[in-house]
Write an enzyme that holds these catalytic residues in place. Structure first.
Site, PDB file in Angstrom:
ATOM      1  N   TYR A 492     -53.280  -0.138 -22.669  1.00  0.00           N
ATOM      2  CA  TYR A 492     -52.518   0.323 -23.790  1.00  0.00           C
ATOM      3  C   TYR A 492     -53.226   1.696 -24.267  1.00  0.00           C
ATOM      4  CZ  TYR A 492     -50.537   0.319 -28.554  1.00  0.00           C
ATOM      5  OH  TYR A 492     -50.146   0.798 -29.862  1.00  0.00           O
ATOM      6  N   SER A 572     -44.799  -0.291 -25.565  1.00  0.00           N
ATOM      7  CA  SER A 572     -45.229   0.678 -26.439  1.00  0.00           C
ATOM      8  C   SER A 572     -45.787   1.761 -26.291  1.00  0.00           C
ATOM      9  CB  SER A 572     -45.635  -0.066 -27.898  1.00  0.00           C
ATOM     10  OG  SER A 572     -45.546   0.549 -29.013  1.00  0.00           O
ATOM     11  N   ASP A 655     -34.653  -2.631 -31.111  1.00  0.00           N
ATOM     12  CA  ASP A 655     -35.957  -2.189 -31.518  1.00  0.00           C
ATOM     13  C   ASP A 655     -36.095  -1.023 -32.342  1.00  0.00           C
ATOM     14  OD1 ASP A 655     -38.753  -1.151 -31.431  1.00  0.00           O
ATOM     15  OD2 ASP A 655     -38.627  -0.962 -28.990  1.00  0.00           O
ATOM     16  N   HIS A 690     -38.976  -4.989 -30.753  1.00  0.00           N
ATOM     17  CA  HIS A 690     -40.008  -4.189 -30.213  1.00  0.00           C
ATOM     18  C   HIS A 690     -40.808  -5.158 -29.425  1.00  0.00           C
ATOM     19  CE1 HIS A 690     -42.607  -0.708 -29.414  1.00  0.00           C
ATOM     20  NE2 HIS A 690     -43.591  -1.305 -29.689  1.00  0.00           N
TER      21      HIS A 690
END
Length: 723
Positions: A492, A572, A655, A690
């Site tokens: 991430y 993301s 999203d 999302h």
């Protein structure tokens, strides 16, 4: 960086040739054909920004699919192509069956006690949405309070947060439809199950907080959007309101706003004694707040600023009279606990729990004690303290993993917490604050033996010499043999978010097939406090990509993954990570899955919540930031003339956090470029957002598609999975 002319040539190119794609012959006995990509119309948008000519031929794909027939046609064609290809992947059906089997276990949420009623969520295994239950007493008979599975035929309407009144007689809850960030709040009577007439809409990024007397609740909302802009318009002018029970939303009263600064987020939290509303104002995603107090007992409700300046994190823990306790990173990058006497003139900070060498991740005040959760190399450790900060004991956790919860009231003698790890689904424990003993409240039975899998933590060196941790999960027999196997590397690296050990049924299916799973705790996250976050954002963002690349190099160099068996995945901000790393090191990566990613770094701040992300990414409107963003933006840096790995992009039509236009444009650029004969597809979920609120059946189907795709292109044989 390529020249503007070369970029324009790349983005205007078209691909019409049919492709035939094969996985490694050692694992697969047939090839999966890929028809020609749908033609993505190229526009003539070219902008000169700070002297750079920037082509954006797929800007039309930013339009909301609901409002554009052209975008809808593109989505339909891409979806059909991906569906046909994914359905033909070898072993996919067996893999989905195994994932479904692994999902079929009881999942419990942490109980909340109010007025003798215990509220908790439970999923019997394959329910699309978890059900909310209540018990009269901890050992009382469970009663269904809210079953969101009855709200929509497709299971895509979810229960999104709930909070009972202090006496446990009423419940305030949020409704999330189709995965959107927007929420609608309703109230029900706990005794009868009757839903009251109260209905509050346009809630987003909000706490839901009852007044202690149950007369109403506080919430934050944005103005109503223009027609057709619900899922794309920028979110500004957030205000905190009070809704009195039994009245229409039109009568709700604004209790806090920042009219002179419409860009600020504003959220209100009721103090544990009910005497104050603590409001937090922030301008982005950083933990930097201005904190105000509103005296709810007095006639003058004028907010009083007690923490000015938007300099540091101050997170309210609780208060004992006028002494308010906060977690803060003020002069403490790894955080500490302070107390402030709100009646004092100087509002001086009294240090209660000093900063330590490990990251303080959260603190709760319960039963007259402070329960502190620390991250030690991304693993949970928990300690209990008196209100003067002196340590009473540590909490004995079941192993290497992630603990959470520990919430409650001042007079509670027990608290509940959760614990999970890569090979252990979430179990709920009851903790006695006096004795320090933990006991299992609910622990699910699962369709595998956790002892069949090993969890190790390793450290590797990044490009600049930084030591970075990773978790390595494998079947025990593979770990013992030291065999190199196809490996899924996840990361991430942003927004001060810490990645810690957690359970995912689809990961077990990957391990069952003989693969390895790796979680890299790269910079940009919060695992080691402020310095770790700062080391991976703004001008330091390249460190995030370097850390992830170094993880992949380590796995290949040390024989953990096979030479052609590295898959990378992230969602993301992690989707941005995967897109950037694939552009920078296509030779290292063998298959990639960027999910709901931020792919156009020059326009992310123009949609919904994107404007907040400037804290991590910088401002596209500032020249220095623009040049940096352009250097790694996935959409703008596809390397024409270079062989790329197989790529499966995933996004969803609802999203409204990272709008799907990011993924649409990126996919069109990939398909138009000369980057080899591997497939570059996009999977677009409908009635999903999302990630939160996604129905179980959709989650299983998507996991099977993604896992089968990554397995096929890394040589992982799925034929015997689950046997």
């Amino acid at each position: 960086m390529r020249t503007p002319t070369r970029l324009r040539t790349l983005l205007l190119a078209a691909s019409a040739a049919a492709l035939t794609v094969s996985g490694p012959l050692s694992a697969h006995d047939h090839e999966v054909p890929l028809p020609a990509y749908p033609v993505s119309e190229t526009g003539d948008v070219v902008e000169t920004i700070f002297g750079n000519e920037v082509a954006d031929p797929y800007r039309w794909l930013e339009e909301d699919v609901r409002n554009s027939a052209k975008v809808a046609d593109w989505v339909k064609a891409q979806s059909e192509l991906a569906a046909d290809y994914l359905a033909a992947l070898p072993g996919r059906e067996a893999y989905e069956a195994r994932i479904k089997e692994l999902y079929n276990y009881e999942r419990f949420g942490i109980p909340v006690e109010k007025g003798g009623n215990y509220f908790y969520s439970r999923n019997d295994g394959l329910q699309n949405q978890s059900v909310l239950y209540v018990r009269d007493g901890l050992d009382g008979e469970p009663r269904v309070l809210i079953d969101p599975n009855k709200w929509a035929e497709d299971g895509a309407t979810a229960l999104a947060g709930w909070v009972p009144t202090e006496d446990g007689s009423k419940l305030l809850y949020g409704i999330q439809d189709g995965g959107s960030d927007w929420r609608t709040a309703r109230v029900l009577d706990v005794a009868t199950g009757e839903v009251l007439e109260d209905k509050v809409e346009w809630i987003k990024f909000s706490a839901l907080e009852w007044a202690k007397d149950g007369s109403g609740f506080y919430y934050s909302r944005f103005p109503v959007t223009e027609e057709g802009e619900t899922f794309q318009a920028l979110n500004t002018n957030q205000k905190v309101y009070f809704h009195k029970l039994g009245t229409p939303q039109s009568d709700d009263v604004v209790v806090f706003e920042t009219a002179d600064r419409p860009e600020l987020n504003n959220v209100g939290v009721v103090s544990n004694d009910g005497a104050y509303l603590i409001t937090y104002s922030s301008s982005g995603t950083d933990d930097r707040y201005e904190v105000s107090l509103i005296d709810l007992a007095g006639e003058d409700r004028t907010p009083r600023v007690i923490i000015p300046g938007f300099e540091s994190n101050f997170s309210y823990i609780g208060n004992k009279g006028p002494r308010f306790f906060f977690v803060t990173n003020e002069n403490a990058p790894l955080q500490k606990v302070v107390a402030i006497d709100i009646t004092s003139d100087d509002l001086a900070r009294e240090v209660i729990i000093p900063e330590r060498e490990t990251k303080l991740d959260g603190v709760s005040m319960v039963g007259g004690k402070l329960v502190a959760e620390y991250l030690v190399d991304a693993k949970s450790e928990v300690s209990v303290h008196a209100l003067d900060g002196s340590e009473i004991r540590t909490v004995a956790l079941p192993g290497i993993g992630s603990a959470g919860g520990f919430g409650g009231d001042a007079d509670d003698r027990e608290v509940f917490y959760s614990f999970s790890s890569f090979n252990q689904p979430t179990a709920i424990y009851k903790y006695d604050l006096e004795s320090g003993e933990s006991s299992v409240w609910e622990r699910p039975e699962v369709a595998f033996n956790p002892k069949d899998y090993t969890v190790e933590q390793k450290f590797y060196t990044s490009k600049d010499g930084t030591r970075v941790p990773m978790f390595l999960v494998r079947r025990a027999d593979i770990a013992a043999s030291g065999e190199a196997v196809p490996t899924l590397l996840y990361g991430y690296g942003g927004f001060n978010i810490s990645l810690t050990p957690g359970f995912n049924p689809s990961r077990i299916a990957w391990l069952d097939a003989g693969g390895a799973y790796v979680l890299a705790n790269i910079r940009g996250g919060g695992e080691y406090g402020k310095a770790w976050h700062d080391g991976g954002r703004r001008e330091n963002k390249q460190n995030v990509f370097d850390d992830f690349i170094a993880a992949g190099e380590y796995l290949k160099a040390n024989g953990i993954t096979t030479p052609d068996g590295l898959a990378i995945e992230g969602g993301s901000n992690g989707g941005l990570l995967v897109g950037a790393v694939t552009n920078q090191r296509p030779d290292l990566v063998d298959a990639a899955h960027p999910a709901v990613g931020v792919m156009d770094m020059l326009r992310f701040d123009r949609f919904t919540a994107g404007r907040y992300w400037v804290d991590d990414y910088g401002y596209p409107s500032k020249e220095a930031d623009f040049n940096l963003l352009l250097s790694y933006s996935p959409y703008h840096n596809v390397q024409d003339g270079t062989d790329y790995p197989a790529i499966l992009v995933t996004t969803a039509d609802t999203d409204d956090r990272v709008v799907p236009g990011h993924s649409f444009k990126y996919t069109a650029a990939l398909q138009a470029a000369d980057i080899g004969d591997k497939p570059h597809l996009i999977r677009i979920e409908t009635r999903a957002g999302h990630g939160s609120g996604k129905p179980t059946d959709k989650a299983i189907e998507e996991a099977a598609d993604v896992g089968a795709f990554l397995a096929y292109h890394t040589g992982l044989d799925l034929s015997g999975v689950g046997e």
